[in-house]
Design a protein around this motif. Structure first.
Motif, mmCIF file in Angstrom:
data_model
loop_
_atom_site.group_PDB
_atom_site.id
_atom_site.type_symbol
_atom_site.label_atom_id
_atom_site.label_comp_id
_atom_site.label_asym_id
_atom_site.label_seq_id
_atom_site.Cartn_x
_atom_site.Cartn_y
_atom_site.Cartn_z
ATOM 1 N N ILE B 23 0.868 -1.188 0.000
ATOM 2 C CA ILE B 23 0.000 0.000 0.000
ATOM 3 C C ILE B 23 0.897 1.227 0.000
ATOM 4 O O ILE B 23 1.856 1.292 0.781
ATOM 5 C CB ILE B 23 -0.897 -0.002 1.255
ATOM 6 N N SER B 24 0.611 2.170 -0.890
ATOM 7 C CA SER B 24 1.458 3.371 -0.919
ATOM 8 C C SER B 24 0.601 4.622 -1.070
ATOM 9 O O SER B 24 -0.538 4.570 -1.539
ATOM 10 C CB SER B 24 2.462 3.288 -2.077
ATOM 11 N N GLU B 25 1.188 5.725 -0.643
ATOM 12 C CA GLU B 25 0.558 7.036 -0.846
ATOM 13 C C GLU B 25 1.653 8.025 -1.200
ATOM 14 O O GLU B 25 2.710 8.041 -0.563
ATOM 15 C CB GLU B 25 -0.159 7.497 0.418
ATOM 16 N N LYS B 26 1.408 8.843 -2.218
ATOM 17 C CA LYS B 26 2.382 9.866 -2.608
ATOM 18 C C LYS B 26 1.696 11.222 -2.636
ATOM 19 O O LYS B 26 0.653 11.397 -3.269
ATOM 20 C CB LYS B 26 2.977 9.546 -3.982
ATOM 21 N N LEU B 27 2.315 12.176 -1.930
ATOM 22 C CA LEU B 27 1.815 13.556 -1.899
ATOM 23 C C LEU B 27 2.853 14.450 -2.564
ATOM 24 O O LEU B 27 4.050 14.310 -2.297
ATOM 25 C CB LEU B 27 1.594 14.004 -0.454
ATOM 26 N N SER B 28 2.378 15.346 -3.430
ATOM 27 C CA SER B 28 3.312 16.184 -4.191
ATOM 28 C C SER B 28 2.835 17.630 -4.256
ATOM 29 O O SER B 28 1.623 17.891 -4.312
ATOM 30 C CB SER B 28 3.435 15.689 -5.643
ATOM 31 N N VAL B 29 3.807 18.520 -4.270
ATOM 32 C CA VAL B 29 3.530 19.940 -4.530
ATOM 33 C C VAL B 29 4.481 20.376 -5.634
ATOM 34 O O VAL B 29 5.690 20.187 -5.525
ATOM 35 C CB VAL B 29 3.762 20.798 -3.271
ATOM 36 N N LEU B 121 4.067 20.821 5.127
ATOM 37 C CA LEU B 121 5.527 20.676 5.053
ATOM 38 C C LEU B 121 6.008 20.784 3.600
ATOM 39 O O LEU B 121 6.987 21.487 3.311
ATOM 40 C CB LEU B 121 5.946 19.323 5.641
ATOM 41 N N LEU B 122 5.302 20.103 2.701
ATOM 42 C CA LEU B 122 5.703 20.138 1.288
ATOM 43 C C LEU B 122 5.539 21.544 0.711
ATOM 44 O O LEU B 122 6.379 22.017 -0.059
ATOM 45 C CB LEU B 122 4.875 19.130 0.485
ATOM 46 N N ARG B 123 4.443 22.196 1.083
ATOM 47 C CA ARG B 123 4.220 23.574 0.592
ATOM 48 C C ARG B 123 5.306 24.510 1.128
ATOM 49 O O ARG B 123 5.796 25.386 0.422
ATOM 50 C CB ARG B 123 2.831 24.059 1.030
ATOM 51 N N GLN B 124 5.656 24.313 2.391
ATOM 52 C CA GLN B 124 6.673 25.159 3.018
ATOM 53 C C GLN B 124 8.007 25.030 2.272
ATOM 54 O O GLN B 124 8.653 26.027 1.942
ATOM 55 C CB GLN B 124 6.832 24.733 4.488
ATOM 56 N N VAL B 136 12.895 27.862 -12.748
ATOM 57 C CA VAL B 136 11.764 27.699 -13.662
ATOM 58 C C VAL B 136 10.845 26.533 -13.286
ATOM 59 O O VAL B 136 9.716 26.437 -13.776
ATOM 60 C CB VAL B 136 12.246 27.520 -15.122
ATOM 61 N N ASP B 137 11.317 25.650 -12.430
ATOM 62 C CA ASP B 137 10.438 24.566 -11.989
ATOM 63 C C ASP B 137 10.958 24.019 -10.670
ATOM 64 O O ASP B 137 12.180 24.009 -10.433
ATOM 65 C CB ASP B 137 10.377 23.440 -13.039
ATOM 66 N N TRP B 138 10.043 23.596 -9.831
ATOM 67 C CA TRP B 138 10.445 23.017 -8.547
ATOM 68 C C TRP B 138 9.304 22.162 -8.033
ATOM 69 O O TRP B 138 8.137 22.423 -8.325
ATOM 70 C CB TRP B 138 10.811 24.122 -7.553
ATOM 71 N N GLU B 139 9.662 21.108 -7.337
ATOM 72 C CA GLU B 139 8.632 20.234 -6.782
ATOM 73 C C GLU B 139 9.138 19.537 -5.536
ATOM 74 O O GLU B 139 10.348 19.323 -5.379
ATOM 75 C CB GLU B 139 8.169 19.216 -7.815
ATOM 76 N N THR B 140 8.215 19.217 -4.665
ATOM 77 C CA THR B 140 8.531 18.479 -3.443
ATOM 78 C C THR B 140 7.532 17.340 -3.321
ATOM 79 O O THR B 140 6.373 17.480 -3.728
ATOM 80 C CB THR B 140 8.427 19.379 -2.198
#
Lengths: 437, 471
Positions: B23-29, B121-124, B136-140
């Motif tokens: 079982i997995s969960e991935k959260l991204s910003v 936390l990801l947004r921060q 020009v691009d960034w993600e967490t």
């Protein structure tokens, strides 16, 4: 399988509440995999797997889950009910997504393959009649892809294919790599491919040549060129990679050209991949990516379309070509050796990566049957060499010609699922190709 | 599962059931926009039959008694069909008979943190990345994976293993004209077993801004020079060097030729074990699935062999290959517990687990001051090696010249190339502080498998290396 998926789709409809919408993608296969080593069986087996990706949408909020289906209806109803409940509970905690885009106009399609496959046991029995030290894998069976949504759209794509991918070895790393893939096993065609491999192996038995690093004239056979494209296809042709300047084709976007004979398109019409994608959009027959050496269009997923205010052309989320098509040239393949004169005939490349991504300079190795050619004659096999070269040389300033004949390559990849991707490419004659180690 | 398995065991020499649920969960910003959470729930079994010298497997997601019965019949069919045609003499092999358990060490579970706190936390982190318009691009992102495995055999084996992984990720891209540079804290190398506490151990908070600043420095930097010099490799590059030029060459199935059609062969042969000088005397490499929190720690491999720490290379001398029960018998040599499958639908093959370079006794400053002319490279960005695992070329995101024992100019597109068989003999310093890494995407096998492996390494120095830059 199709009816089963559509029954599940109808069930999902009954589970929705309020303004909820669902998108569902079905990915399944019934595959036989038989590995060989030293002309004997290494690992034989079968895999039956069914996955459903369900996306629950409420307004601009959405969450998705990929779950395994058992194939037993009541069990799968329970799994779906549980999954929908989980997604529904998470929806309120997820912000509205400004880039969510899915098809709302119903466009149902179906492409149903016919199962003409030879029983895998019989194929294995025939393969085992091959003599010599061969190693590889026979993969065969049905591959099923479906899409459904709460607007009533239903799409289905099934195919029954086999792919015997093998190498015939002389010794150490000297081998001929071959593939026999398709829909109907033809013993005559298979034996012909085996004979070709054996004939090439004879050349590999000669004392191998080692060359010094430097620039050489080379012929890249279609499989070798496909290796270059397999690296290139990651992040090169998608709109997101273009707008975020992450594409290795950055300099093409900034005006640099490839050779005028280079025309590349995503050719769904003549490929083997499904013509629909996971948000329900239908792919056009063709998307022109590079036209006569100049950038033309990007693959645009629904998400990128919304983010960059463009129209989607039905690209998958990863904006990766599924049916690559490099236009043929005018050069007859049977004149390659004569035109190569003195240089290197490369059947396969291996383990490519970028040594300067922004400049699209890549490195890789020669592998399998690579030959040293003198005065239009194959003289000896070549020991493996590392190369390091920019695309702007390989398919640009240093490209001499593309062959008139092209090869249709069905991808043998089996990561998670058997690939339905394919490519159609010519060979390429290139000068001043740089070898480094 | 136990009851259904007992019901369907056929009268064969050996039968196993391997159940995997994940079982997995991935959260991204991305660019400060929260992307749709992605979940997976994968469940299935593989049944394997060995009988009278034949072998067969069948994998199914139908866990009912009828489903298992159908699968085991298919496995029996393949065992029957492969009898007298197997490259392996299965009559010489006794599969392990083991009972045991393994559970990842978790201090703070993923589920104990609210989704709002995780997204905050990801947004921060994401909000710290846009230092100027050249970014020009960034993600967490954060991904958790929870895996349960049950292994049962008709000979009485019963193994229960539960794993929990956390994979953090930050990526920042900077561009100006035709130049793009990136810095990453990647989920392709920073995964560990454990829960939320892993983020503190990895100093996740604040990394976004640091990476953005470094990407901008690279954008303004000159290309790495082309010359022969000393190379100081940080742990996040050492892991690729270990993986590609020690791990893969020492896999027994490669030595036995199984991978010659796909992943490749190896320059290593069986007669080298016990006497071949693989590297300098400073090189000590262990197979160690016992380290708490390391990505590929486990109690037993997927054929039931108990895992233990084993020296692979000691004082530079090659000792032990990476091969599981079946490969060990085929090659007539002792190996390790590393027959592993990436899920229920692929059969076990020889894989790395945690393959680590043991720490030495040099401090970072001692290593630096010993270099008159060299370069520090950090964070792998490119990897390529020949199919015998000899001629390699690697690239890194970050390069910084070393002149007279001091770190000086930052340089972009640092690459180096060499030959495995001689490279490790140029190992001149081994750092005294090791760092754990996890690589979730090692590709190998037919049918293809993506495997989780772990590496730990200190910073190391190599002399006389061919270094070069970009176009």
């Amino acid at each position: 399988m199709q009816e089963y998926f559509y029954t599940l789709a109808d069930f999902i409809n009954t589970q929705l509440q309020g303004n909820e919408i669902y998108l569902a993608e079905f990915i399944a296969e019934q595959s036989d995999f038989v590995r060989f080593n030293k002309a004997q069986i290494l690992q034989p087996g079968s895999v039956e797997q069914r996955y459903l990706v369900i996306e629950l949408i409420d307004g601009q909020r959405h969450v998705n889950e990929q779950l395994t289906l058992s194939g037993e209806l009541n069990t799968d109803y329970e799994r779906l009910t549980s999954s929908i409940r989980k997604l529904r509970n998470q929806l309120p905690h997820v912000p509205a997504d400004p880039y969510l885009l899915y098809a709302t106009t119903v466009n149902s399609t179906e492409s149903i393959g016919t199962n003409n496959l030879l029983d895998a046991k019989d194929a294995v029995t025939e393969i085992l009649t091959t003599t010599g030290d061969f190693v590889g894998i026979y993969a065969s069976g049905g591959i099923f892809t479906g899409f459904a949504n709460s607007f009533g759209q239903r799409n289905w794509h099934s195919s029954y294919t086999f792919n015997f991918d093998w190498s015939l070895y002389h010794s150490k790393d000297k081998a001929v790599k071959s593939a026999y893939a398709g829909f109907n096993w033809d013993s005559t065609e298979f034996q012909s491919k085996i004979t070709n491999s054996i004939n090439q192996l004879d050349i590999l038995k000669q004392t191998p040549r080692t060359i010094k690093p430097g620039k050489y004239r080379v012929y890249l056979a279609p499989n070798a060129l496909f290796e270059i494209f397999q690296l290139l296809m990651w992040d090169s042709f998608g709109l997101k990679s273009h707008r975020t300047k992450n594409t290795p084709l950055l300099r093409i976007l900034e005006g640099q050209h490839l050779h005028p004979s280079i025309t590349i398109m995503e050719n769904i019409k003549d490929g083997t991949a499904p013509s629909f994608q996971s948000q329900g959009f239908i792919k056009p027959n063709q998307v022109s990516l590079i036209k006569q050496g100049i950038y033309d269009e990007a693959l645009i997923s629904p998400r990128s379309a919304k983010e960059y205010n463009m129209n989607t052309n039905g690209a998958n989320d990863d904006e990766y070509p599924t049916s690559l098509d490099l236009a043929a040239g005018a050069f007859a393949t049977d004149k390659i050796l004569k035109e190569l004169d003195t240089g290197i005939y490369i059947n396969n490349l291996w383990y490519l990566n970028y040594s300067d991504r922004a400049a699209c300079r890549m490195t890789g190795m020669t592998r399998f049957a690579t030959f040293w050619v003198e005065q239009g004659e194959i003289v000896a096999p070549l020991n493996v060499m590392r190369w390091d070269e920019t695309l702007y040389n390989i398919l640009g300033d240093k490209l001499i010609a593309l062959t008139a004949e092209r090869e249709f390559i069905m991808e043998a990849d089996t990561y998670e699922v058997r690939s339905t991707n394919s490519a159609r490419l010519p060979g390429a004659l290139v000068e001043d190709f740089t070898f480094t180690l | 599962m136990h009851i259904n398995f007992q019901k369907i065991i056929p009268p064969v020499d050996f039968c196993s059931l391997r159940y995997v649920t994940e079982i997995s969960e991935k959260l991204s910003v991305r660019q400060n926009v929260v992307e749709s959470p992605i979940h997976t729930h994968d469940t299935g079994v593989m049944l394997t039959v060995i009988h009278q010298g034949g072998l067969g497997y069948a994998a199914t997601s139908d866990l009912s008694e009828a489903g298992l019965r159908k699968a085991v019949a298919k496995a029996q069919m393949w065992a029957e069909h492969s009898r007298n045609h197997m490259v392996i003499d299965l009559t010489q092999i006794t599969m392990p008979q083991t009972q045991g358990e393994y559970t990842s060490k978790v201090e703070q579970t993923w589920d104990s943190i609210s989704i709002n706190d995780k997204l905050d936390l990801l947004r921060q982190e994401a909000s710290q990345c846009k230092l100027n318009t050249k970014i020009v691009d960034w993600e967490t992102s954060l991904q958790t994976i929870q895996t349960e495995e049950i292994y049962l055999t008709n000979t009485g084996s019963e193994i229960h293993q539960q794993f929990q992984y956390l994979l953090p990720n930050i990526k920042v891209i900077a561009n100006q004209g035709v130049e793009t540079q990136r810095r990453t804290f990647s989920d392709s190398s920073n995964g560990q077993q454990g829960g939320w506490e892993i983020l503190d151990k990895l100093n996740f908070s604040g990394k976004g801004k640091v990476l953005a600043d470094e990407a901008l420095q690279l954008l303004a930097a000159p290309n790495c020079p082309n010359e022969c010099m000393a190379v100081m490799l940080a742990p996040d590059q050492m892991i690729l060097q270990i993986h590609e030029s020690i791990g893969h060459p020492l896999e027994l199935d490669r030595i036995l030729g199984d991978e010659r059609n796909y992943a490749g062969t190896t320059f290593v042969s069986l007669d080298m074990f016990g006497n071949y000088q693989y590297g300098s005397e400073l090189l000590n490499v262990t197979f160690d699935p016992t380290i708490a929190n390391q990505f590929a720690s486990y109690g037993f491999d997927d054929e039931g062999l108990a895992a233990e720490k084993t020296y692979i290379i000691k004082n530079g001398r090659l000792l032990t290959p990476l091969g599981g029960t079946i490969s060990q018998v085929r090659a007539n040599i002792a190996g390790v517990a590393n027959a592993r499958a990436n899920s229920w639908n692929r059969p076990p093959i020889d894989r790395m687990a945690n393959l680590n370079v043991e720490a030495g006794d040099s401090s970072f400053n001692d290593m630096l001051s010993s270099i008159e002319k060299g370069i520090l490279m950090r964070t792998n960005s490119s990897w390529s090696i020949d199919d015998s695992r000899n001629k390699f070329q690697f690239g890194c995101e970050w390069g910084q010249l070393i002149e007279n024992g001091e770190l000086t100019q930052v340089v972009k597109n640092p690459n180096y190339r060499g030959i495995s068989a001689t490279f490790w003999r140029n190992l001149s310093k081994v750092g005294d502080d090791s760092t754990l890494f996890g690589v979730p995407n090692c590709g190998k096998g037919e049918p293809n498998q993506v495997m989780r492996v772990g590496h730990a390494s200190p910073t190391c120095v190599f002399t006389d290396i061919d270094v070069f830059g970009g176009v």
